[in-house]
Each structure stands twice: as C-alpha cells, then as structure tokens.
Write a protein that holds these residues in place. Structure first.
Motif, mmCIF file in Angstrom:
data_model
loop_
_atom_site.group_PDB
_atom_site.id
_atom_site.type_symbol
_atom_site.label_atom_id
_atom_site.label_comp_id
_atom_site.label_asym_id
_atom_site.label_seq_id
_atom_site.Cartn_x
_atom_site.Cartn_y
_atom_site.Cartn_z
ATOM 1 N N GLU A 122 0.236 -1.328 -0.305
ATOM 2 C CA GLU A 122 0.242 -0.134 0.335
ATOM 3 C C GLU A 122 0.596 1.354 -0.338
ATOM 4 O OE1 GLU A 122 -0.321 -2.398 1.829
ATOM 5 O OE2 GLU A 122 -2.223 -3.466 1.321
ATOM 6 N N ASP A 123 1.790 1.288 0.799
ATOM 7 C CA ASP A 123 2.786 2.352 1.311
ATOM 8 C C ASP A 123 3.387 2.386 -0.650
ATOM 9 O OD1 ASP A 123 2.090 3.283 3.785
ATOM 10 O OD2 ASP A 123 4.254 2.028 3.916
ATOM 11 N N LEU A 124 4.150 1.185 -1.144
ATOM 12 C CA LEU A 124 4.204 1.378 -2.763
ATOM 13 C C LEU A 124 3.960 2.033 -3.965
ATOM 14 C CD1 LEU A 124 6.956 0.711 -3.856
ATOM 15 C CD2 LEU A 124 6.343 -1.367 -4.685
ATOM 16 N N ALA A 125 2.474 1.748 -3.229
ATOM 17 C CA ALA A 125 1.511 2.401 -4.860
ATOM 18 C C ALA A 125 1.235 3.397 -4.149
ATOM 19 C CB ALA A 125 0.398 2.232 -4.037
ATOM 20 N N ARG A 126 0.893 4.026 -3.078
ATOM 21 C CA ARG A 126 1.203 5.994 -2.658
ATOM 22 C C ARG A 126 2.645 6.195 -2.806
ATOM 23 N NH1 ARG A 126 3.274 8.499 1.048
ATOM 24 N NH2 ARG A 126 3.749 6.113 2.742
ATOM 25 N N ILE A 127 3.518 6.167 -2.576
ATOM 26 C CA ILE A 127 4.968 6.623 -3.482
ATOM 27 C C ILE A 127 5.182 6.908 -4.648
ATOM 28 C CG2 ILE A 127 7.700 5.674 -2.926
ATOM 29 C CD1 ILE A 127 6.960 4.959 -0.392
ATOM 30 N N ALA A 128 4.683 5.364 -5.575
ATOM 31 C CA ALA A 128 4.741 5.227 -6.777
ATOM 32 C C ALA A 128 3.867 6.267 -7.246
ATOM 33 C CB ALA A 128 4.545 4.381 -7.392
ATOM 34 N N ALA A 129 2.614 7.331 -7.433
ATOM 35 C CA ALA A 129 1.870 7.412 -7.566
ATOM 36 C C ALA A 129 1.846 8.573 -7.452
ATOM 37 C CB ALA A 129 0.748 7.781 -6.690
ATOM 38 N N GLN A 130 2.779 9.245 -6.414
ATOM 39 C CA GLN A 130 3.412 10.968 -5.833
ATOM 40 C C GLN A 130 4.295 10.703 -6.780
ATOM 41 O OE1 GLN A 130 3.758 10.187 -1.624
ATOM 42 N NE2 GLN A 130 1.873 11.326 -1.314
ATOM 43 N N THR A 131 5.552 9.822 -6.500
ATOM 44 C CA THR A 131 6.546 10.381 -7.335
ATOM 45 C C THR A 131 6.364 10.063 -9.072
ATOM 46 O OG1 THR A 131 7.722 8.763 -5.921
ATOM 47 C CG2 THR A 131 8.956 8.938 -8.152
ATOM 48 N N ILE A 132 5.983 9.076 -9.697
ATOM 49 C CA ILE A 132 5.207 9.156 -10.498
ATOM 50 C C ILE A 132 4.758 10.909 -11.297
ATOM 51 C CG2 ILE A 132 3.942 8.893 -12.724
ATOM 52 C CD1 ILE A 132 4.258 5.280 -11.797
ATOM 53 N N ALA A 133 3.567 10.847 -10.754
ATOM 54 C CA ALA A 133 3.002 12.445 -10.646
ATOM 55 C C ALA A 133 4.580 13.289 -10.678
ATOM 56 C CB ALA A 133 2.164 12.845 -9.534
ATOM 57 N N SER A 134 4.842 13.424 -9.844
ATOM 58 C CA SER A 134 6.039 14.417 -9.312
ATOM 59 C C SER A 134 7.060 14.901 -10.922
ATOM 60 C CB SER A 134 7.318 14.498 -8.528
ATOM 61 O OG SER A 134 7.748 15.486 -8.437
ATOM 62 N N HIS A 135 7.220 13.321 -11.818
ATOM 63 C CA HIS A 135 8.200 13.638 -12.501
ATOM 64 C C HIS A 135 7.471 14.402 -13.494
ATOM 65 C CE1 HIS A 135 11.868 11.997 -11.720
ATOM 66 N NE2 HIS A 135 11.225 10.631 -10.510
ATOM 67 N N LEU A 136 6.242 14.128 -13.759
ATOM 68 C CA LEU A 136 5.178 14.560 -14.460
ATOM 69 C C LEU A 136 5.286 16.357 -14.490
ATOM 70 C CD1 LEU A 136 2.151 11.858 -14.652
ATOM 71 C CD2 LEU A 136 4.279 12.316 -16.929
ATOM 72 N N ASP A 137 5.364 16.562 -13.352
ATOM 73 C CA ASP A 137 5.156 17.768 -12.923
ATOM 74 C C ASP A 137 6.240 18.022 -13.873
ATOM 75 O OD1 ASP A 137 3.519 20.274 -12.118
ATOM 76 O OD2 ASP A 137 3.712 19.898 -10.423
ATOM 77 N N LEU A 138 7.424 17.784 -13.983
ATOM 78 C CA LEU A 138 8.365 18.213 -13.807
ATOM 79 C C LEU A 138 8.588 18.450 -15.008
ATOM 80 C CD1 LEU A 138 11.328 19.805 -13.327
ATOM 81 C CD2 LEU A 138 11.938 17.553 -13.039
ATOM 82 N N ALA A 139 8.056 17.633 -16.096
ATOM 83 C CA ALA A 139 8.089 17.334 -17.747
ATOM 84 C C ALA A 139 8.003 18.272 -17.912
ATOM 85 C CB ALA A 139 7.612 15.728 -18.151
ATOM 86 N N LEU A 140 6.603 18.706 -17.267
ATOM 87 C CA LEU A 140 5.129 19.872 -18.168
ATOM 88 C C LEU A 140 5.702 20.953 -17.633
ATOM 89 C CD1 LEU A 140 2.146 17.782 -17.530
ATOM 90 C CD2 LEU A 140 3.149 18.175 -20.048
ATOM 91 N N ASP A 141 6.870 21.013 -16.846
ATOM 92 C CA ASP A 141 7.219 22.790 -16.916
ATOM 93 C C ASP A 141 7.922 22.922 -17.765
ATOM 94 O OD1 ASP A 141 5.813 23.364 -14.350
ATOM 95 O OD2 ASP A 141 7.172 22.811 -12.977
ATOM 96 N N GLN A 142 9.086 21.841 -18.401
ATOM 97 C CA GLN A 142 9.968 22.184 -19.345
ATOM 98 C C GLN A 142 9.331 21.998 -21.416
ATOM 99 O OE1 GLN A 142 12.401 18.963 -18.004
ATOM 100 N NE2 GLN A 142 13.661 20.847 -16.393
#
Length: 238
Positions: free
Chosen positions: A13-33
């Motif tokens: 369950e923690d893995l799912a939460r951390i994975a979702a947050q990490t993927i979202a963070s990388h997408l946010d960064l990519a969309l800034d660029q």
C-alpha cells in the motif's frame, strides 16, 4: 555503467502511494519544461493500485500522452489486457481520465507482427528522437528477470533496429517496446513488489549480472534508475 537508487516502502500500500506521488512529480516537472509529456506504464498486478491513485492527482492530464511498455496480444476487453487495466485504474474517473491514451493495437490487426509495426509507428509519431524518447518509463520486473516483454532466452531482448517488436513469454504473444526505447527515457522507474521478486531484484542491482539471464539489465538510461520496492521484495538486498 547504469546506476540505481533503491527506495523501500514498508508495504504494498505504501509502495502504491509513493509510486503515484513520484510519477506525478516527474510528470509535473516534464510539463514545466515541455508542452506535452510522454509516459509509458507497465502492466501487471503490482502497479494497478498505484495507477488508481495516480489518476486522482491534479495534473494537466490533457497534455499527457500515455502508452504501455508492453501488451498481450489479446482483445482489449480481455481480463488479461493491460489496456483494460489502465482504463479501470488510471483512466477510470477523476483527472487522469483526461489523458490521451495510445493503446497498442492488438487483435484488430491480422498478426502480432503487424501490431508491433503499427505500435512502433504510433510511438515514433508522438515521441521525438531516434530512438523515441519518453519523459518517464515505468517498468515492472518479473521473477525471471524480464521487463516489459523482454523475456530471457527469447529473440525480443536482442532487437535493436525498431521501436517495438513481438515478445513471447508465459504462453502468450505480446507487443513490447525494445531495449533502445526503454533506455532512451529521461527517467526510468522500476516498481517491484513481493518476496517472489527478491532474487530478480538482487540480480538487477548486481553490476556483474548478465543481461542474457536478466533482460531488465538491458535498460540503461543516462540518468540514475529509480527502483521503488516494498520490504518483501527489497529484503536481503545488500
């Protein structure tokens, strides 16, 4: 030599939460660029919960192109279809439903080879670069060391002259991105869960491990590979 960074979660369950947050963070960064971001996701049971959580993240999903790293050559409505899993998780409801999903064409075409050729054309049209570059590549790890549908002892891991090919494993024909495309991603994340994956994870992180035995070792991006694992999978990793 490829470098890895292992982050361990206490539970699936923690893995799912951390994975979702990490993927979202990388997408946010990519969309800034860039105007759009290209995301490739793995199938399987491990990431499904993460994708459901990811789909609730408030991102400009209408600017995200979503792909699968591999797909079984089955009807999209089949229970084993990765596309069906994505539609029932990431794109079921909420913000993630606004993403552009570019599914692998499967049984609508006459053969797996025709599907691989068609999928390669889609990837090459939407992703820049040669080989095509994804902003984020999320991969799984099989207990035999495979990733995407690059299975040990088969032809697919050695294919380097096209973006997608036919992979054969566990009694099914599959369509898979090739090792050069997996390696071209700006960021690669492996999601690994369960005690059955413990040996495969040790082999992935072992600098002396052979890609012939563990095709996941063929994924060699320029950036550090992030490995997100639960404690069952990471237990015993030095």
């Amino acid at each position: 030599m490829t470098s890895y960074r292992l982050e361990t979660a206490a539970s699936p369950e923690d893995l799912a939460r951390i994975a979702a947050q990490t993927i979202a963070s990388h997408l946010d960064l990519a969309l800034d660029q860039r105007d759009r971001a290209q995301l490739a996701l793995s199938g399987g049971t491990t990431p499904a919960r993460a994708y459901a959580l990811l789909g609730q993240e408030h991102l400009p999903w209408e600017r995200v192109d979503v792909f699968l790293g591999d797909e079984r050559w089955v009807d999209p409505a089949d229970a084993s279809s990765n596309a069906r899993m994505l539609r029932e998780t990431l794109m079921q409801s909420g913000p993630g439903a606004r993403a552009a999903f570019h599914a692998v064409p499967t049984v609508s075409l006459p053969s797996p080879d025709a599907s691989a050729e068609a999928f390669a054309a889609i990837v090459e049209r939407i992703c820049s670069g040669d080989p095509p570059i994804f902003d984020l590549m999320v991969l799984g790890l099989g207990d035999d060391g495979h990733t995407a549908s690059l299975f040990p002892g088969t032809e697919a891991p050695a294919v380097r002259d096209r973006s997608a090919t036919v992979g054969r494993g566990k009694g099914l024909e599959r369509i898979t991105l090739t090792a050069p495309v997996l390696s071209a991603a700006r960021q690669v994340i492996f999601l690994v869960s369960g005690t059955a994956k413990r040996e495969a994870l040790q082999r992935l992180l072992d600098p002396s491990e052979s890609p012939e035995r563990t095709p996941a070792k063929l994924v060699q991006p320029r950036s550090t590979v992030l490995v997100l694992a639960d404690s069952d999978a990471a237990g015993g990793v030095a």
